[in-house]
Design a protein around this motif. Structure first.
Motif, mmCIF file in Angstrom:
data_model
loop_
_atom_site.group_PDB
_atom_site.id
_atom_site.type_symbol
_atom_site.label_atom_id
_atom_site.label_comp_id
_atom_site.label_asym_id
_atom_site.label_seq_id
_atom_site.Cartn_x
_atom_site.Cartn_y
_atom_site.Cartn_z
ATOM 1 N N GLY A 110 -29.427 22.313 102.134
ATOM 2 C CA GLY A 110 -29.127 23.676 101.689
ATOM 3 C C GLY A 110 -29.696 23.957 100.313
ATOM 4 O O GLY A 110 -30.213 25.056 100.051
ATOM 5 N N SER A 111 -29.614 22.965 99.407
ATOM 6 C CA SER A 111 -30.177 23.150 98.062
ATOM 7 C C SER A 111 -31.687 23.344 98.124
ATOM 8 O O SER A 111 -32.234 24.226 97.451
ATOM 9 C CB SER A 111 -29.862 21.934 97.185
ATOM 10 O OG SER A 111 -28.483 21.814 97.010
ATOM 11 N N SER A 112 -32.364 22.524 98.945
ATOM 12 C CA SER A 112 -33.822 22.653 99.023
ATOM 13 C C SER A 112 -34.219 23.976 99.684
ATOM 14 O O SER A 112 -35.205 24.607 99.283
ATOM 15 C CB SER A 112 -34.440 21.473 99.769
ATOM 16 O OG SER A 112 -34.028 21.461 101.119
ATOM 17 N N LEU A 113 -33.470 24.419 100.688
ATOM 18 C CA LEU A 113 -33.783 25.714 101.314
ATOM 19 C C LEU A 113 -33.497 26.875 100.360
ATOM 20 O O LEU A 113 -34.250 27.858 100.339
ATOM 21 C CB LEU A 113 -32.977 25.875 102.610
ATOM 22 C CG LEU A 113 -33.405 24.987 103.778
ATOM 23 C CD1 LEU A 113 -32.417 25.103 104.924
ATOM 24 C CD2 LEU A 113 -34.807 25.333 104.231
ATOM 25 N N ALA A 114 -32.428 26.766 99.580
ATOM 26 C CA ALA A 114 -32.127 27.820 98.601
ATOM 27 C C ALA A 114 -33.223 27.887 97.541
ATOM 28 O O ALA A 114 -33.634 28.981 97.124
ATOM 29 C CB ALA A 114 -30.768 27.566 97.960
ATOM 30 N N ASP A 115 -33.694 26.710 97.113
ATOM 31 C CA ASP A 115 -34.791 26.692 96.138
ATOM 32 C C ASP A 115 -36.051 27.333 96.720
ATOM 33 O O ASP A 115 -36.739 28.101 96.047
ATOM 34 C CB ASP A 115 -35.103 25.254 95.698
ATOM 35 C CG ASP A 115 -33.992 24.657 94.845
ATOM 36 O OD1 ASP A 115 -33.159 25.432 94.325
ATOM 37 O OD2 ASP A 115 -33.954 23.409 94.718
ATOM 38 N N ARG B 216 -37.943 30.755 95.468
ATOM 39 C CA ARG B 216 -39.370 30.776 95.109
ATOM 40 C C ARG B 216 -40.138 31.822 95.918
ATOM 41 O O ARG B 216 -41.325 32.000 95.750
ATOM 42 C CB ARG B 216 -39.985 29.392 95.329
ATOM 43 C CG ARG B 216 -39.581 28.361 94.304
ATOM 44 C CD ARG B 216 -40.428 27.097 94.397
ATOM 45 N NE ARG B 216 -40.520 26.550 95.741
ATOM 46 C CZ ARG B 216 -39.724 25.618 96.259
ATOM 47 N NH1 ARG B 216 -38.763 25.115 95.527
ATOM 48 N NH2 ARG B 216 -39.890 25.175 97.481
ATOM 49 N N GLY B 217 -39.450 32.509 96.843
ATOM 50 C CA GLY B 217 -40.090 33.572 97.606
ATOM 51 C C GLY B 217 -40.703 33.117 98.914
ATOM 52 O O GLY B 217 -41.640 33.756 99.401
ATOM 53 N N ALA B 218 -40.182 32.056 99.523
ATOM 54 C CA ALA B 218 -40.732 31.580 100.797
ATOM 55 C C ALA B 218 -40.460 32.615 101.889
ATOM 56 O O ALA B 218 -39.428 33.274 101.903
ATOM 57 C CB ALA B 218 -40.094 30.240 101.180
ATOM 58 N N SER B 219 -41.408 32.747 102.788
ATOM 59 C CA SER B 219 -41.260 33.707 103.889
ATOM 60 C C SER B 219 -40.285 33.144 104.932
ATOM 61 O O SER B 219 -40.031 31.932 104.970
ATOM 62 C CB SER B 219 -42.633 33.957 104.531
ATOM 63 O OG SER B 219 -43.046 32.787 105.222
#
Length: 143
Positions: free
Chosen positions: A87-92, A96-99
């Protein structure tokens, strides 16, 4: 020979016709008493042994339950740590603006790493689904 049959034989004096009839009656009485005592002790021993086995089995099952519960708690802790890290890596990545497609690819990668996760879903603070995977079906939200 039952006790009532023995009393009937003694009362009818069937063994009195023998020279040692009283001795035969006495031997039968003592043998019957010995057999009865042995059967009572045997039944008592069986019941006590049954209770001991039941208590032992119950105690061992309780011990197994504690061990299994401990293992489940360890596994749940591992899963919680993994999901917190994911969850932390997905939130980061989201910050960062990932699609949504990139987020879905991250979910697919995480899902392929551990096949126990049948469905993964990324939601925002409002509960809106940003990306999800469901088995082999991949769903991408266009927001």
């Amino acid at each position: 020979m039952s006790l009532t049959q023995f009393f009937a034989v003694v009362r009818a004096r069937w063994l009195a016709r023998y020279e040692s009839g009283f001795l035969i009656e006495l031997i039968i009485a003592l043998a019957g008493t010995g057999l009865m005592a042995a059967s009572i002790v045997g039944m008592w021993g069986y019941q006590v042994a049954s209770q001991i086995l039941d208590q032992s089995l119950e105690s061992e099952m309780r011990d197994v339950g504690v061990i299994v519960e401990s293992q489940i708690n360890v596994e749940l802790g591992d899963v919680q740590r993994q999901m917190t890290s994911l969850g932390s890596s997905l939130a980061d990545a989201r910050d960062r603006g990932a699609s949504p497609a990139q987020l879905t690819n991250l979910l697919i990668a995480a899902q392929s790493f551990d096949t126990h996760y049948l469905q993964m879903r990324l939601v925002d603070a409002k509960g809106t689904v940003l990306a999800e995977t469901a088995g082999e079906t991949i769903v991408v939200d266009g927001n």
